[in-house]
Design an enzyme around this catalytic site. Structure first.
Site, PDB file in Angstrom:
ATOM      1  N   SER A 162      38.854 -27.611  18.409  1.00 28.69           N
ATOM      2  CA  SER A 162      37.902 -26.330  19.033  1.00 28.69           C
ATOM      3  C   SER A 162      38.551 -25.986  20.241  1.00 28.69           C
ATOM      4  O   SER A 162      39.214 -26.132  20.946  1.00 28.69           O
ATOM      5  CB  SER A 162      36.239 -26.754  19.015  1.00 28.69           C
ATOM      6  OG  SER A 162      35.782 -25.633  19.917  1.00 28.69           O
ATOM      7  N   TYR A 182      30.839 -32.683  22.878  1.00 24.20           N
ATOM      8  CA  TYR A 182      31.573 -32.251  21.668  1.00 24.20           C
ATOM      9  C   TYR A 182      32.740 -31.775  22.166  1.00 24.20           C
ATOM     10  O   TYR A 182      33.558 -31.769  21.621  1.00 24.20           O
ATOM     11  CB  TYR A 182      30.392 -30.808  21.023  1.00 24.20           C
ATOM     12  CG  TYR A 182      31.562 -30.223  20.234  1.00 24.20           C
ATOM     13  CD1 TYR A 182      31.417 -30.954  19.127  1.00 24.20           C
ATOM     14  CD2 TYR A 182      32.256 -28.962  20.479  1.00 24.20           C
ATOM     15  CE1 TYR A 182      32.197 -29.869  18.129  1.00 24.20           C
ATOM     16  CE2 TYR A 182      32.265 -28.460  19.609  1.00 24.20           C
ATOM     17  CZ  TYR A 182      32.465 -28.450  17.694  1.00 24.20           C
ATOM     18  OH  TYR A 182      32.907 -28.121  17.489  1.00 24.20           O
TER      19      TYR A 182
HETATM   20  P1  NDP Z   1      29.297 -26.925   9.223  1.00 23.40           P
HETATM   21  O1  NDP Z   1      27.836 -27.474   9.694  1.00 23.40           O
HETATM   22  O2  NDP Z   1      28.976 -25.656   8.298  1.00 23.40           O
HETATM   23  O3  NDP Z   1      30.351 -28.261   8.407  1.00 23.40           O
HETATM   24  C1  NDP Z   1      30.586 -29.494   8.097  1.00 23.40           C
HETATM   25  C2  NDP Z   1      30.578 -30.238   7.639  1.00 23.40           C
HETATM   26  O4  NDP Z   1      30.949 -31.138   7.939  1.00 23.40           O
HETATM   27  C3  NDP Z   1      29.981 -30.443   7.053  1.00 23.40           C
HETATM   28  O5  NDP Z   1      30.241 -30.358   5.154  1.00 23.40           O
HETATM   29  C4  NDP Z   1      29.221 -31.936   6.380  1.00 23.40           C
HETATM   30  O6  NDP Z   1      28.949 -32.008   5.288  1.00 23.40           O
HETATM   31  C5  NDP Z   1      30.749 -32.769   7.586  1.00 23.40           C
HETATM   32  N1  NDP Z   1      29.884 -33.737   8.170  1.00 23.40           N
HETATM   33  C6  NDP Z   1      29.296 -33.759   9.567  1.00 23.40           C
HETATM   34  N2  NDP Z   1      29.086 -35.342   9.332  1.00 23.40           N
HETATM   35  C7  NDP Z   1      29.699 -36.129   8.210  1.00 23.40           C
HETATM   36  C8  NDP Z   1      30.609 -37.243   8.089  1.00 23.40           C
HETATM   37  N3  NDP Z   1      29.447 -37.794   8.619  1.00 23.40           N
HETATM   38  N4  NDP Z   1      30.945 -37.616   6.826  1.00 23.40           N
HETATM   39  C9  NDP Z   1      31.228 -36.438   6.479  1.00 23.40           C
HETATM   40  N5  NDP Z   1      30.723 -35.349   6.416  1.00 23.40           N
HETATM   41  C10 NDP Z   1      30.181 -35.128   7.716  1.00 23.40           C
HETATM   42  O7  NDP Z   1      30.511 -26.535  10.320  1.00 23.40           O
HETATM   43  P2  NDP Z   1      31.636 -26.084  10.534  1.00 23.40           P
HETATM   44  O8  NDP Z   1      32.271 -25.434   9.239  1.00 23.40           O
HETATM   45  O9  NDP Z   1      31.253 -24.866  11.274  1.00 23.40           O
HETATM   46  O10 NDP Z   1      33.083 -27.281  10.721  1.00 23.40           O
HETATM   47  C11 NDP Z   1      33.407 -27.352  10.502  1.00 23.40           C
HETATM   48  C12 NDP Z   1      34.639 -28.398  12.025  1.00 23.40           C
HETATM   49  O11 NDP Z   1      34.573 -27.418  12.437  1.00 23.40           O
HETATM   50  C13 NDP Z   1      33.979 -28.715  12.098  1.00 23.40           C
HETATM   51  O12 NDP Z   1      34.455 -30.292  12.567  1.00 23.40           O
HETATM   52  C14 NDP Z   1      33.833 -28.460  13.969  1.00 23.40           C
HETATM   53  O13 NDP Z   1      33.446 -29.179  14.481  1.00 23.40           O
HETATM   54  C15 NDP Z   1      34.317 -27.280  14.278  1.00 23.40           C
HETATM   55  N6  NDP Z   1      34.272 -26.095  14.484  1.00 23.40           N
HETATM   56  C16 NDP Z   1      33.067 -24.866  14.088  1.00 23.40           C
HETATM   57  C17 NDP Z   1      33.408 -24.097  15.010  1.00 23.40           C
HETATM   58  C18 NDP Z   1      31.808 -23.174  14.319  1.00 23.40           C
HETATM   59  O14 NDP Z   1      32.311 -22.650  15.308  1.00 23.40           O
HETATM   60  N7  NDP Z   1      31.589 -22.818  13.758  1.00 23.40           N
HETATM   61  C19 NDP Z   1      34.413 -23.311  15.837  1.00 23.40           C
HETATM   62  C20 NDP Z   1      35.402 -24.612  16.215  1.00 23.40           C
HETATM   63  C21 NDP Z   1      35.320 -25.908  15.264  1.00 23.40           C
HETATM   64  P3  NDP Z   1      27.338 -33.246   5.163  1.00 23.40           P
HETATM   65  O15 NDP Z   1      26.584 -32.900   5.301  1.00 23.40           O
HETATM   66  O16 NDP Z   1      27.529 -33.262   3.710  1.00 23.40           O
HETATM   67  O17 NDP Z   1      28.578 -34.471   5.504  1.00 23.40           O
HETATM   68  C1  8X3 Z   2      32.416 -24.584  18.159  1.00 23.40           C
HETATM   69  C2  8X3 Z   2      32.590 -23.117  18.737  1.00 23.40           C
HETATM   70  O1  8X3 Z   2      32.100 -21.390  21.078  1.00 23.40           O
HETATM   71  O2  8X3 Z   2      30.489 -23.674  20.349  1.00 23.40           O
HETATM   72  O3  8X3 Z   2      33.412 -25.259  18.345  1.00 23.40           O
HETATM   73  O4  8X3 Z   2      32.382 -24.155  21.142  1.00 23.40           O
HETATM   74  S1  8X3 Z   2      32.316 -22.883  19.866  1.00 23.40           S
END
Ligand code: NDP
Ligand code: 8X3
Length: 253
Positions: free
Chosen positions: A139, A152
């Site tokens: 991120s 985080y």
């Molecule tokens: P979502 O919440 O839409 O998706 C997160 C996914 O992670 C879900 O499929 C969830 O599945 C899975 N997950 C969470 N905890 C667990 C666990 N313990 N075991 C297995 N699966 C798990 O968020 P995003 O798609 O946005 O996030 C995906 C990645 O991107 C994350 O690592 C996040 O930190 C990162 N990210 C997101 C950003 C944003 O602004 N959206 C920006 C930068 C990075 P389930 O609950 O079914 O287990």
């Molecule tokens: C998530 C993106 O901008 O909320 O990793 O930190 S931000």
């Protein structure tokens, strides 16, 4: 031979969009997440395009991770690409007001979970060799501090350094490693971060023209399909509407 991608966190956001993107290109899919019904939906949606194998998996549980990897069907092996995508942020308030359990959950998921899956799949990725890739979802928060990011952001800094260090050890195996570092992207991320506050999530994305899950999935596919001799170490992506702020000074009143 058909390529195979292993996606953690495939049940939502980037992971679900990536499942669709790789399926469109005919890659075999191994999809994991904790929500069975969403995995079932993906299986139904994508099975007409490619071979899909799903398994409920909590990445924090190393025993379960190893069991899933050991039981993978032979025709999905070896793995070409690992998308270490499962992750979450919790507790957007200041560090001093956070429940310790939320910090532990982020560490257990974003660090321990990512390490568990990587360790279990390294032999298969090395077997693939040239053209294999690990795409670790970091991120912008791993590079740039901001209030409420505390553990985080620190967990995503781990993802960056772990990715770089893996590159050193995997030198000569052909396996590439990328720290993919998105900025603001509209998914269920903020709903999870605020523990279900839909209004807060809507307010954050309102008018922001944030990145979409499909934008990130496209970059994941790009990274996984680069020529085998090309490795992008870190790819940081923000929406055009996002940038840095000046330093803050707290003045005496
Ligand atoms: P979502 O919440 O839409 O998706 C997160 C996914 O992670 C879900 O499929 C969830 O599945 C899975 N997950 C969470 N905890 C667990 C666990 N313990 N075991 C297995 N699966 C798990 O968020 P995003 O798609 O946005 O996030 C995906 C990645 O991107 C994350 O690592 C996040 O930190 C990162 N990210 C997101 C950003 C944003 O602004 N959206 C920006 C930068 C990075 P389930 O609950 O079914 O287990
Ligand atoms: C998530 C993106 O901008 O909320 O990793 O930190 S931000």
């Amino acid at each position: 031979m058909t390529s195979t991608v292993f996606i953690t966190g495939a049940t939502s956001g980037f992971g679900r969009a990536a499942a669709h993107r790789f399926a469109k290109a005919g890659w075999k899919l191994i999809l994991c997440g904790r929500r069975q019904e969403r995995l079932d939906t993906l299986q139904q949606e994508l099975s007409s395009l490619t071979d899909v194998y799903t398994h409920v998996l909590d990445v924090r549980d190393s025993t379960a991770v190893n069991a899933v990897v050991e039981a993978l069907p032979k025709d999905f092996l070896p793995i070409t690409s690992l998308l270490n995508n499962a992750g979450l942020a919790l507790a957007p308030q200041a560090a001093q007001n956070v429940d310790l359990s939320d910090w532990h959950t982020m560490i257990d998921t974003n660090i321990t979970g990512l390490v568990n899956v990587t360790h279990a799949l390294l032999p298969s990725l090395i077997e693939t060799g040239a053209g294999a890739s690990i795409i670790n979802v970091g991120s912008i928060a791993g590079q740039w501090p901001y209030p409420g990011s505390h553990v985080y952001g620190a967990s995503k800094a781990f993802v960056q350094q772990f990715s770089y260090n893996l590159r050193c050890d995997l030198l000569g195996t052909g396996v590439r490693v990328t720290d993919l570092a998105p900025g603001l992207a509209e998914t269920e991320f903020t709903l999870v971060r605020t523990k279900g506050d839909q209004a807060a999530s809507d307010a954050l994305y309102e008018g922001a023209n944030a990145l979409s899950a499909d934008d990130i999935a496209e970059q994941m596919f790009y990274l996984a399909t680069l020529p085998p001799h090309v490795c992008i170490n870190r790819l940081e992506i923000m929406p055009t509407t996002q940038a840095w702020s000046p330093f803050t000074v707290k003045r005496q009143s």
